[in-house]
Design an enzyme around this catalytic site. Structure first.
Site, PDB file in Angstrom:
ATOM      1  N   GLU A 187      65.484-115.722  44.661  1.00  0.00           N
ATOM      2  CA  GLU A 187      64.613-115.487  43.506  1.00  0.00           C
ATOM      3  C   GLU A 187      63.326-116.292  43.610  1.00  0.00           C
ATOM      4  O   GLU A 187      63.299-117.386  44.178  1.00  0.00           O
ATOM      5  CB  GLU A 187      65.351-115.866  42.222  1.00  0.00           C
ATOM      6  CG  GLU A 187      66.604-115.040  42.003  1.00  0.00           C
ATOM      7  CD  GLU A 187      67.528-115.597  40.925  1.00  0.00           C
ATOM      8  OE1 GLU A 187      68.293-114.803  40.343  1.00  0.00           O
ATOM      9  OE2 GLU A 187      67.490-116.822  40.677  1.00  0.00           O
ATOM     10  N   GLU A 405      69.158-105.862  37.059  1.00  0.00           N
ATOM     11  CA  GLU A 405      70.456-106.276  37.585  1.00  0.00           C
ATOM     12  C   GLU A 405      71.224-106.991  36.482  1.00  0.00           C
ATOM     13  O   GLU A 405      70.632-107.482  35.522  1.00  0.00           O
ATOM     14  CB  GLU A 405      70.286-107.257  38.763  1.00  0.00           C
ATOM     15  CG  GLU A 405      69.499-106.719  39.925  1.00  0.00           C
ATOM     16  CD  GLU A 405      69.292-107.768  41.011  1.00  0.00           C
ATOM     17  OE1 GLU A 405      69.828-108.900  40.857  1.00  0.00           O
ATOM     18  OE2 GLU A 405      68.595-107.465  41.987  1.00  0.00           O
TER      19      GLU A 405
END
Length: 565
Positions: A187, A405
């Site tokens: 990320e 997600e």
């Protein structure tokens, strides 16, 4: 407080639906690592199930440390040859995640694949710790190379990306998107709540990661550039610094945050602004580097990257409000964080993707936590559901495609989680869903039934000539490790291939059920089948007698059919 939170959440459902009336992708994540024959067989079976649910692609971490761990430019792609063959056999597409971070140390991780150890001693005259993030606690993170060493390590990323394209360029047609890891857990963020520090996980404020030599020097240079001189800094801050070496990150970060310096002092605003802009700059460099590296067979494949849903501390009633997001680098502190005009602080991080709006390469932003509720109560003060909409609305405002997600594997095991996911796709701009992970939606039960229904509901006209088939197999008594499958004469039922049969759900054991898409206006013949889950050729028991037969109707209709033992 609960009434206020509820009204905010419900307010989102009053907005008219936007882009996501028809999704462009419904994907699943592969396991972090597949380590033995039984796991490979299980993975293959789950992919066949996913394919028949309507899943499009499988995202797979391509671990830098797994491929190039033996030495600089010594590549071993054998694991990915196997995983790609498994994906192709199931008729699915591939979303490789170029994972320049370690596997392990994050929530839900069950593996240990460090980044290549040789990188820490690769640069003459550069101390290994200068390549690492150093936190306010004095600890060093080995999960990724620090963004303040991008000038050194980007060339290594380029070599890896080019080697990947050379190896798999002939598979470009089955690659849906290439995701670029930009930080821990893949990320775009700092490792502000990771395992190298203590007491910084959910639901705390985390820890700043800007205390290494390179980071501190960059902070000083940024300030001199902004104000022109040390005198300019003193005038802005009301200080009497005598040297740039007097400029440092907060010496007591707890005091800094608790006192509200990030909101109320020029020094605090500048520190958070620099810290945030450093992360944004890193995102820009990583994306530009990948775009420039992949100019051959992958030149037209979209790139993607992910930002996390750091939803705790969002509603804190004191100066720690939004502090967890700041420690992760996602938002600044010197703008209004309470207005859609700034996307509640996310405009600049979304802008990393928006910078490609007028370039040939398409870039997709991914965001997590779609399954979560608001829980704006101590100690977490979470506004996860609000955040899901803030980021999506900000992406839509900037013309950025965004996909979603679930943040935690358990999020797709409950109806509440799926209700939140469905709500996000109905009323926000999400265009695709990736489920963490494939096992959560291919084992029967709520996960499988709800994702199947989700795909059917949001696929729109793209599902073509499909009919929903409800299958039941009765008297399916099995031993441990054996399950009941549906197998038949169409691709959706494995074309009579035992290894490709579709596993049914044992929730009403010994009755097994399943929902499977079938071709419209087709005579389908099928049978119930028992076999081992991890060995398609073991424990095989066929339903006796003639085949079950059913004629499907027009696209969009439903049929029910049953067999048994």
């Amino acid at each position: 407080m609960k009434k206020i939170t509820l009204s905010l959440a419900l307010a989102f459902t009053a907005i008219a639906p936007t882009w996501a009336d028809q999704i462009t992708s419904a994907n699943v994540m592969a396991p972090l690592s597949i380590d033995n024959a039984g796991e490979w067989a299980d993975f293959q079976n789950r992919l066949f199930t996913a394919k028949n649910m309507g899943v499009d692609a499988v995202s797979v971490d391509v671990w830098w440390g797994r491929v190039e761990g033996a030495g600089d430019q010594i590549f071993d792609w054998s694991y990915y040859d196997t995983i790609l063959n498994t994906i192709e056999t199931a008729g699915l597409k591939w979303v490789p995640i170029i994972s320049f971070h370690q596997c392990g140390g994050n929530v839900g991780d069950d593996c240990n694949i460090p980044i290549p150890n040789w990188i820490w001693n690769h640069y003459n005259g550069v101390n290994a710790n200068d390549l690492k993030y150093q936190s306010e606690q004095g600890n060093y993170s080995v999960e990724t190379v620090s963004l303040w060493a991008d000038d050194l390590v980007l060339s290594e990323y380029t070599e890896f990306l080019q080697a990947f394209e050379t190896k798999y360029g002939n598979k470009a047609s089955i690659i849906q998107e290439i995701n670029i890891s930009m930080g821990p857990a893949g990320e775009l963020r700092y490792p502000s709540y990771n395992s190298h520090d203590s007491g910084t996980g959910y639901p705390t404020r985390g820890a700043f990661q800007a205390y290494g030599t390179r980071a501190v020097n960059d902070f000083r240079n940024w300030l001199i550039s902004k104000y022109g001189s040390l005198n300019g800094i003193n005038q802005a801050w009301g200080t009497a610094l005598t040297s740039s070496t007097d400029i440092n990150p907060p010496s007591n970060a707890d005091f800094f945050i608790n006192q509200g310096d990030q909101y109320n002092t020029a020094y605090g605003k500048d520190f958070i602004r620099w810290y945030h802009e450093s992360l944004v700059g890193h995102g820009n460099r990583m994306l530009d580097n990948a775009d420039a590296a992949l100019t051959g067979a992958f030149a037209s494949i979209p790139l993607g990257f992910k930002i996390p849903g750091i939803h705790w501390k969002m509603g804190a009633p004191d100066n720690t409000k939004r502090s967890a997001e700041m420690a992760a680098g996602l938002i600044p502190a010197d703008i209004n964080l309470d207005t859609p005009a700034t996307s509640h602080g996310y405009d600049s991080i979304i802008g990393v993707a928006a910078a490609y709006n007028n370039k040939p390469r398409h870039v997709i932003l991914h965001f997590t936590a779609l399954e979560m509720n608001n829980d704006n109560n101590p100690p977490q003060y979470s506004k996860a559901k609000d955040l899901v909409f803030w980021v999506a609305n900000g992406a839509e405002k900037q013309g950025v495609e965004i996909k979603g997600e679930n943040a935690l594997a358990g999020g797709v095991a409950s109806d509440n989680g799926w209700d939140n996911i469905t709500n996000a796709f109905t009323f926000a701009s999400y265009t695709g869903m990736t489920v963490l992970r494939v096992g959560g939606v291919t084992s029967g039960g709520t996960g499988q039934s709800r994702y199947t229904q989700f795909i059917s509901d949001f696929r729109g006209g793209s599902s073509g000539n499909k009919v929903t088939g409800q299958f039941t197999c009765s008297n399916g008594s099995t031993y441990f490790g054996q399950s009941v499958y549906a197998i038949g004469n169409v691709a959706e039922l494995g074309n009579w291939n035992i290894a490709s049969a579709i596993k049914l759900d044992p929730s009403n054991y010994p009755t097994w059920t399943g929902t499977i898409d079938l071709p419209a206006n087709t005579n389908v013949e099928w049978k119930c089948l028992k076999r081992d889950e991890n060995n398609a050729n073991a424990g095989v028991v066929w339903q006796s007698g003639s085949n079950n037969s059913i004629q499907t109707g027009n696209a969009g209709s439903s049929v029910s059919t049953s067999g048994g033992f």
